[in-house]
Design a protein around this motif. Structure first.
Motif, short mmCIF file in Angstrom:
data_model
loop_
_atom_site.label_atom_id
_atom_site.label_comp_id
_atom_site.label_asym_id
_atom_site.label_seq_id
_atom_site.Cartn_x
_atom_site.Cartn_y
_atom_site.Cartn_z
N LYS A 16 22.50 44.16 13.90
CA LYS A 16 23.47 45.15 14.35
C LYS A 16 23.10 45.60 15.75
O LYS A 16 22.00 46.08 15.97
CB LYS A 16 23.40 46.38 13.44
CG LYS A 16 24.29 46.33 12.25
CD LYS A 16 23.97 47.41 11.25
CE LYS A 16 24.48 48.76 11.63
NZ LYS A 16 24.57 49.66 10.44
N LEU A 17 24.03 45.47 16.69
CA LEU A 17 23.78 45.94 18.04
C LEU A 17 24.64 47.15 18.37
O LEU A 17 24.66 47.63 19.49
CB LEU A 17 24.05 44.82 19.05
CG LEU A 17 23.25 43.53 18.82
CD1 LEU A 17 23.59 42.49 19.86
CD2 LEU A 17 21.75 43.80 18.83
N SER A 18 25.37 47.62 17.37
CA SER A 18 26.12 48.87 17.51
C SER A 18 26.35 49.38 16.09
O SER A 18 26.12 48.65 15.12
CB SER A 18 27.45 48.64 18.24
OG SER A 18 28.35 47.94 17.44
N GLY A 44 32.63 40.12 22.59
CA GLY A 44 31.37 40.89 22.62
C GLY A 44 30.68 40.80 21.28
O GLY A 44 30.27 41.81 20.71
N GLY A 46 27.82 39.81 20.33
CA GLY A 46 26.39 40.12 20.20
C GLY A 46 25.68 39.09 19.34
O GLY A 46 25.92 37.88 19.46
N GLN A 50 29.26 40.84 12.74
CA GLN A 50 30.64 40.79 12.24
C GLN A 50 31.23 39.38 12.33
O GLN A 50 32.16 39.06 11.60
CB GLN A 50 31.54 41.82 12.94
CG GLN A 50 31.88 41.53 14.39
CD GLN A 50 30.67 41.58 15.31
OE1 GLN A 50 29.89 42.49 15.24
NE2 GLN A 50 30.53 40.58 16.17
N ASP A 66 30.38 36.13 24.13
CA ASP A 66 29.45 37.13 24.64
C ASP A 66 28.88 36.64 25.97
O ASP A 66 28.78 35.43 26.18
CB ASP A 66 28.30 37.39 23.64
CG ASP A 66 27.69 38.77 23.82
OD1 ASP A 66 28.03 39.70 23.06
OD2 ASP A 66 26.86 38.94 24.75
N SER A 67 28.51 37.59 26.82
CA SER A 67 28.00 37.18 28.13
C SER A 67 26.48 37.05 28.14
O SER A 67 25.90 36.72 29.17
CB SER A 67 28.44 38.19 29.20
OG SER A 67 28.07 39.49 28.81
N PHE A 71 21.71 36.51 22.77
CA PHE A 71 22.39 36.99 21.56
C PHE A 71 23.12 35.83 20.87
O PHE A 71 23.11 35.69 19.65
CB PHE A 71 23.40 38.10 21.88
CG PHE A 71 22.78 39.43 22.25
CD1 PHE A 71 21.50 39.77 21.84
CD2 PHE A 71 23.50 40.35 23.00
CE1 PHE A 71 20.94 41.00 22.17
CE2 PHE A 71 22.94 41.59 23.34
CZ PHE A 71 21.66 41.91 22.93
N MET A 93 30.47 33.78 28.08
CA MET A 93 31.46 34.08 29.13
C MET A 93 31.78 35.56 29.13
O MET A 93 31.40 36.29 28.22
CB MET A 93 32.74 33.26 28.88
CG MET A 93 33.34 33.50 27.50
SD MET A 93 34.90 32.63 27.24
CE MET A 93 36.05 33.90 27.79
N ASP A 94 32.51 35.97 30.15
CA ASP A 94 32.92 37.36 30.27
C ASP A 94 34.17 37.59 29.41
O ASP A 94 35.12 36.80 29.47
CB ASP A 94 33.24 37.67 31.74
CG ASP A 94 33.27 39.15 32.01
OD1 ASP A 94 33.98 39.88 31.29
OD2 ASP A 94 32.58 39.59 32.94
N MET A 95 34.17 38.69 28.66
CA MET A 95 35.32 38.95 27.78
C MET A 95 36.61 39.22 28.57
O MET A 95 37.70 39.11 28.04
CB MET A 95 35.02 40.10 26.82
CG MET A 95 34.68 41.41 27.45
SD MET A 95 34.54 42.71 26.20
CE MET A 95 32.80 42.74 25.91
N GLU A 111 34.09 44.64 18.06
CA GLU A 111 33.37 45.80 17.49
C GLU A 111 32.35 46.29 18.50
O GLU A 111 31.46 45.54 18.92
CB GLU A 111 32.66 45.38 16.19
CG GLU A 111 33.52 45.65 14.98
CD GLU A 111 32.73 45.61 13.68
OE1 GLU A 111 32.96 44.65 12.92
OE2 GLU A 111 31.95 46.54 13.40
N GLY A 112 32.44 47.55 18.86
CA GLY A 112 31.46 48.18 19.74
C GLY A 112 31.27 47.44 21.05
O GLY A 112 30.16 47.41 21.59
N ILE A 117 34.26 46.63 29.39
CA ILE A 117 35.21 46.41 30.50
C ILE A 117 36.25 47.55 30.52
O ILE A 117 37.25 47.45 31.23
CB ILE A 117 35.89 45.02 30.42
CG1 ILE A 117 36.64 44.79 29.10
CG2 ILE A 117 34.87 43.91 30.63
CD1 ILE A 117 37.54 43.55 29.12
#
Ligand SMILES: C[S@@+](CC[C@H](N)C(=O)[O-])C[C@H]1O[C@@H](n2cnc3c(N)ncnc32)[C@H](O)[C@@H]1O
Length: 246
Positions: A16-18, A44, A46, A50, A66-67, A71, A93-95, A111-112, A117
């Motif tokens: 869990k990162l959030s 994102g 992570g 999820q 995810d960038s 992760f 990549m960038d979301m 999620e989180g 951005i």
């Protein structure tokens, strides 16, 4: 000596990162009126807590974005351990570039992560790629009450100055081209279990670290947890269940 990455140290091996929980992700997913989606993007993602829930439940490929490659490496390992590596596709990549890579999305999950951005910018950017009547499920930190303890207001003045109330975010979503059909607020337990209860002792053990960036990140994390403890439910993480307007 190589400078340690504060994020790697504090979040080492955490799923869990959030705030969140598998059962709550599943509950929200199952509350959508549709259960079959062809193109699913997890923005994102992570370490993919999820992502695993989505892949397991939907049995369809999940495009995990995810960038931060470390992760994604963890997600790759976990997908394999769960026998889901054939369904989880990783994209470093960038979301904000999601529409150019995935121009026709049936379900976008975040999620989180959208705050990275900007919530409004994320919804507007992703709307271009979500099919008419397609879905977006996006969680966001929000004010839940008008009465906010001074210490909480002070922390978020610099911590997250863009934080909005739920009605404000609903207006933002409608303006960005979505119909809102539900919201869901994470319970307190989703912040503590496997998240703050892991981060707090770790952060305490890092406050005297030789590297200043690690020390600062540890102190900031402890301040965040202390703020949560005195929050009197004035803020929380809210899922917005959205459908792209036609
Ligand atoms: C707070 S974590 C949440 C991760 C995961 N969804 C969870 O709940 O455990 C936010 C994630 O967004 C990723 N991220 C930050 N900015 C990003 C960007 N511009 N594009 C893609 N990913 C980004 C971070 O690397 C991190 O994995």
């Amino acid at each position: 000596m190589k400078t340690p990455n504060p994020v790697d140290l504090l979040f080492a091996d955490m799923d869990k990162l959030s705030p969140g929980d598998d059962s709550l992700s599943l509950y929200v997913l199952r509350s959508l009126p549709q259960h079959h989606f062809e193109v699913v993007v997890d923005a994102g993602c992570g370490a993919g807590r999820q992502t695993i829930v989505l892949a397991n439940e939907l049995g369809t490929p999940i495009q995990a974005v995810d960038s931060y490659q470390p992760f994604l490496n963890r997600l790759k390992r976990r997908a394999k351990e769960n026998g889901l590596d054939h369904l989880v596709r990783m994209h470093c990549m960038d979301m904000k570039d999601i529409p150019s890579v995935f121009p026709t999305i049936d379900l976008l999950w975040a999620e989180g992560a959208a705050y990275n951005i900007g919530f409004a910018n994320a919804l507007t950017t992703w709307a271009k790629a979500i099919k008419p009547d397609g879905f977006a499920v996006v969680s966001e930190l929000c004010w839940l009450r008008e009465q906010i303890p001074d210490a909480v207001r002070k922390f978020f003045r610099s911590g997250y100055p863009d934080m909005q109330s739920v009605p404000q975010n609903i207006a933002v979503a409608e303006e960005a081209g979505y119909k809102i059909f539900n919201t869901y607020t994470l319970p307190k337990e989703a912040w503590m279990k496997d998240y703050y209860d892991v981060l707090e002792p770790r952060a305490k053990s890092l406050v005297n670290h030789s590297d200043v960036a690690v020390r600062d990140f540890a102190i900031e994390t402890l301040e965040e947890i202390e703020t949560f403890n005195v929050s009197e439910d004035s803020y929380g993480y809210v899922f917005y269940l959205l459908q792209r307007s036609t």
